[in-house]
Write a protein that holds these residues in place. Structure first.
Motif, short mmCIF file in Angstrom:
data_model
loop_
_atom_site.label_atom_id
_atom_site.label_comp_id
_atom_site.label_asym_id
_atom_site.label_seq_id
_atom_site.Cartn_x
_atom_site.Cartn_y
_atom_site.Cartn_z
N ARG A 119 -30.21 8.76 22.96
CA ARG A 119 -31.37 7.95 23.34
C ARG A 119 -31.31 7.38 24.76
N GLN A 130 -38.66 19.38 27.13
CA GLN A 130 -40.06 18.97 27.03
C GLN A 130 -40.45 18.04 28.18
N SER A 150 -46.51 9.80 24.66
CA SER A 150 -46.46 10.31 23.27
C SER A 150 -45.06 10.86 22.95
N LEU A 151 -44.50 11.54 23.94
CA LEU A 151 -43.18 12.13 23.73
C LEU A 151 -42.14 11.03 23.47
N LYS A 158 -42.55 8.31 22.17
CA LYS A 158 -42.68 7.70 20.85
C LYS A 158 -41.82 8.42 19.81
N GLN A 159 -41.44 9.65 20.16
CA GLN A 159 -40.60 10.40 19.21
C GLN A 159 -39.12 10.10 19.39
N MET A 160 -38.77 9.20 20.34
CA MET A 160 -37.37 8.86 20.64
C MET A 160 -36.61 8.44 19.39
N GLY A 161 -37.35 7.80 18.45
CA GLY A 161 -36.73 7.29 17.24
C GLY A 161 -35.98 8.38 16.45
N SER A 162 -36.47 9.64 16.60
CA SER A 162 -35.86 10.72 15.82
C SER A 162 -34.57 11.24 16.45
N LEU A 163 -34.27 10.72 17.67
CA LEU A 163 -33.04 11.18 18.34
C LEU A 163 -31.83 10.41 17.81
N MET A 178 -35.71 17.67 23.69
CA MET A 178 -36.59 16.71 24.37
C MET A 178 -36.46 16.79 25.88
N GLN A 230 -49.21 12.36 27.75
CA GLN A 230 -48.21 13.26 27.19
C GLN A 230 -46.81 12.64 27.19
#
Ligand code: PHE
Length: 340
Positions: free
Chosen positions: A55, A5, A42-43, A45-50, A2, A39
């Motif tokens: 985090r 990214q 949206s990125l 929003k993927q924090m949950g998968s860390l 991340m 962008q």
């Protein structure tokens, strides 16, 4: 990763900013990177998968990049705005050494100038200004002025009749009667206005012209008052060195009657083209108000006396500015009017 990214988003945004050429480009960039569906957002929003320990650092990094990009966008906006302003200023440069465009303001008509001066002169001597209608009864224009039915001035040659008893006034003397009907002595007025006579238009005649009537009625008024007042008027209008003379004349409504001339300022009495070799130029008619006229207006001629005068406005204006043709006054040629 991340972290990479986020860095890629940052670099892409910086790159896009370099190519922005106007404020709406900047707004598009802001929306596409930082907006709700942008962008970066949206990125995040993927924090949950860390994993939980990564985090906070990622959140911090994303916030820093957001703040950084916001700063860059506003810097770019300022730069674009000032570039735009400079561009506009250079385009709109005003050459202050260019000659201005002539603003054409109106001119007072020469007759208005002389009428205003005449009013001022008489106001200064205690007169006030009165008037009367241009469409007038026979009574005020003739009858009450001691002009009997068979007088030549009533000839249809001279007078424009509207009906048997109504006409276009041929003289402002009608204002004398109208004023005396409604005012008791002491009376001290001038009454300027248009008058009409059935004359052919030429250099010295017009079927419509202007007069300034004067009327003074009080106890003990004499011919000396008349002469003194009219001489002051001539001097104020034409200068102290003007020479006046009174000549006997006849008007039905004054007795005695006179005409006042001024010595020709062109030839000083010798005679020239301007004064038609007379040496003198006629300015006005005047006289002591006829007792019968006073009686008609219910003013006791044994107690009161008065004088009256009638000045031709075209005439005094022509003399004043050495205008040779009366038609000039009515043609409204701006080349003529613009000279006053
Ligand atoms: N009304 C006269 C005219 O038109 C002038 C005049 C006025 C004469 C007043 C005497 C008194 O000629």
């Amino acid at each position: 990763m991340m972290k990479d990214q986020i860095e890629q988003i940052r670099l892409a945004a910086v790159d896009a900013l370099k190519n922005a050429t106007n404020l709406s480009d900047l707004e598009n960039i802001r929306v596409s990177f930082l907006g709700k569906k942008g962008q970066l957002t949206s990125l995040l929003k993927q924090m949950g998968s860390l994993s939980a320990d990564l985090r906070p650092a990622m959140g911090q990094l994303a916030n820093d990049v957001r703040a950084y990009l916001e700063g860059e966008i506003s810097k770019a906006a300022t730069a674009l705005q000032s570039a735009e302003l400079n561009h506009r200023l250079s385009r709109e440069t005003i050459d202050v050494t260019m000659p201005g465009e002539d603003v054409c303001i109106g001119h007072k008509h020469p007759m208005s100038i002389v009428l205003d001066e005449t009013k001022q002169i008489f106001l200064g001597m205690g007169f006030s200004v009165a008037d009367g209608p241009e469409v007038e009864y026979d009574y005020y224009n003739f009858e009450a002025l001691n002009i009997p039915k068979d007088h030549p001035a009533r000839d249809t040659q001279d007078t424009f009749y509207i009906s048997e008893n109504v006409l276009l006034r041929t003289q402002t003397s009608s204002c004398q009667i109208r004023y005396m009907e409604n005012h008791k002595p002491p009376i001290r007025i001038i009454a300027p206005g248009r008058v009409y006579r059935s004359d052919a238009l030429d250099a010295t005649h017009s079927p419509m012209f202007h007069q300034i009537e004067g009327l003074v009625v009080d106890e003990g008024i004499s011919m000396a008052d008349l002469k003194g007042t009219l001489e002051v008027f001539a001097k104020r209008l034409y200068g102290e060195d003007v020479v006046c003379r009174f000549r006997p004349h006849h008007f039905p409504f004054t007795e005695p009657s006179a005409e006042m001339d001024i010595q020709c300022f062109n030839c000083h009495g010798k005679g020239c083209r301007l004064c038609k070799n007379e040496g003198w130029i006629e300015l006005l008619g005047a006289g002591m108000v006829h007792p019968r006229v006073l009686e008609t207006c219910n003013i006791d001629p044994n107690k009161y006396s008065g004088y009256a005068f009638g000045i031709g406005l075209e005439r005094i204006t022509m003399r004043r500015y050495q205008i040779g043709d009366l038609r000039m006054f009515f043609e409204n040629d701006t080349r003529f009017l613009g000279q006053f």
